[in-house]
Design a protein around this motif. Structure first.
Motif, short mmCIF file in Angstrom:
data_model
loop_
_atom_site.label_atom_id
_atom_site.label_comp_id
_atom_site.label_asym_id
_atom_site.label_seq_id
_atom_site.Cartn_x
_atom_site.Cartn_y
_atom_site.Cartn_z
N SER A 200 81.65 15.42 59.01
CA SER A 200 80.21 15.11 58.93
C SER A 200 79.50 16.15 58.07
N VAL A 201 78.32 15.80 57.63
CA VAL A 201 77.50 16.73 56.86
C VAL A 201 77.15 17.93 57.73
N GLU A 202 76.97 17.71 59.02
CA GLU A 202 76.66 18.81 59.94
C GLU A 202 77.79 19.84 59.95
N GLU A 203 79.04 19.35 59.96
CA GLU A 203 80.19 20.26 59.95
C GLU A 203 80.23 21.06 58.65
N ILE A 204 79.99 20.39 57.55
CA ILE A 204 80.00 21.06 56.26
C ILE A 204 78.90 22.11 56.20
N ALA A 205 77.71 21.76 56.67
CA ALA A 205 76.59 22.71 56.71
C ALA A 205 76.95 23.92 57.54
N SER A 206 77.56 23.70 58.70
CA SER A 206 77.96 24.79 59.57
C SER A 206 78.99 25.70 58.89
N VAL B 192 69.44 21.76 54.10
CA VAL B 192 69.77 22.45 52.85
C VAL B 192 70.84 21.67 52.08
N VAL B 193 71.83 21.14 52.79
CA VAL B 193 72.86 20.34 52.14
C VAL B 193 72.21 19.12 51.48
N PHE B 194 71.32 18.46 52.22
CA PHE B 194 70.66 17.27 51.68
C PHE B 194 69.68 17.60 50.54
N LYS C 30 72.98 12.48 49.52
CA LYS C 30 73.87 11.69 50.37
C LYS C 30 75.23 12.40 50.44
N LYS C 31 75.93 12.14 51.50
CA LYS C 31 77.28 12.68 51.66
C LYS C 31 78.16 12.29 50.47
N GLU C 32 77.97 11.07 49.97
CA GLU C 32 78.74 10.58 48.82
C GLU C 32 78.48 11.44 47.58
N ASP C 33 77.25 11.91 47.41
CA ASP C 33 76.92 12.77 46.27
C ASP C 33 77.66 14.10 46.38
N LEU C 34 77.74 14.62 47.58
CA LEU C 34 78.47 15.87 47.81
C LEU C 34 79.95 15.66 47.53
N PHE C 35 80.50 14.57 48.04
CA PHE C 35 81.91 14.28 47.80
C PHE C 35 82.17 14.11 46.30
N ALA C 36 81.27 13.43 45.60
CA ALA C 36 81.45 13.22 44.16
C ALA C 36 81.49 14.55 43.41
N ALA C 37 80.62 15.46 43.77
CA ALA C 37 80.61 16.77 43.12
C ALA C 37 81.91 17.53 43.37
#
Length: 189
Positions: A26-32, A40-42, A47-54
């Motif tokens: 989850s985005v929460e896990e990544i943020a942690s 801050v992640v958002f 979107k989570k997909e944008d993070l994955f794409a990067a």
């Protein structure tokens, strides 16, 4: 916030996606893991997909840069292929996290429905571009008659990427055996 924060998020996401896959984290896990809050992640990745794409694109960039850096200066294509194989194997051995991410998510990226998922289409095209460089190398070796002319370049490129990439999950696969099999398939010893 700044470049350092964004880098921390990307590194945390890379570790998380490599370990659990896109759907398993989850985005929460990544943020942690990054030491920031979810907002801050958002801020950086809406979107989570944008993070994955990067993360995916930077991982493929790093892989491609590593395996092609020593190839360019070589004049004989069979030597270029050998260097590519050795560099690819070296990357798998030394950058396991990136390879786990690529291998874990490759099927979902390549099997995505292009019409409904523009981000995944972009990621699929990025991976295809990487494989395309291997195909071009094989085609040039065929053109120069350094490997068998009836060689199916696209299929051999798939064999190379799949067999070497699988080493990350199957460490008992011998790098020497992969190299030997590929070179024999190419018609060279």
């Amino acid at each position: 916030m700044g470049k350092k924060t964004k880098e921390k998020i990307l590194e945390a996401a890379k570790r998380a996606f490599a370990k659990k896959g896109f759907n398993g984290v989850s985005v929460e896990e990544i943020a942690s893991m990054a030491g920031v809050n979810k907002a801050v992640v958002f801020y950086y990745f809406p979107k989570k997909e944008d993070l994955f794409a990067a993360v995916w694109e930077s991982s493929i960039d790093e892989l491609e840069e590593h395996i092609f850096k020593d190839v360019e200066g070589e004049s004989l294509y069979i030597r270029k292929i050998k260097k590519l194989l050795r560099s690819y194997i070296d990357f798998v051995r030394n950058r396991k996290e990136i390879m786990k991410l690529i291998e874990r998510e490759k099927a979902s990226v390549l099997d995505s429905d292009e019409e409904n998922d523009k981000i995944r289409l972009k990621l699929k095209n990025r991976y295809r571009s990487f494989v395309g460089r291997i195909i071009s190398l094989l085609n040039e070796a065929k053109r120069r008659k350094e490997v068998d002319s009836d060689l199916p370049s696209k299929e051999v490129a798939g064999i190379i990427t799949d067999s070497i990439g699988s080493m990350v999950f199957h460490p008992d696969v011998s790098p020497e055996m992969i190299e030997k099999v590929v070179l024999r398939f190419l018609g060279r010893r």
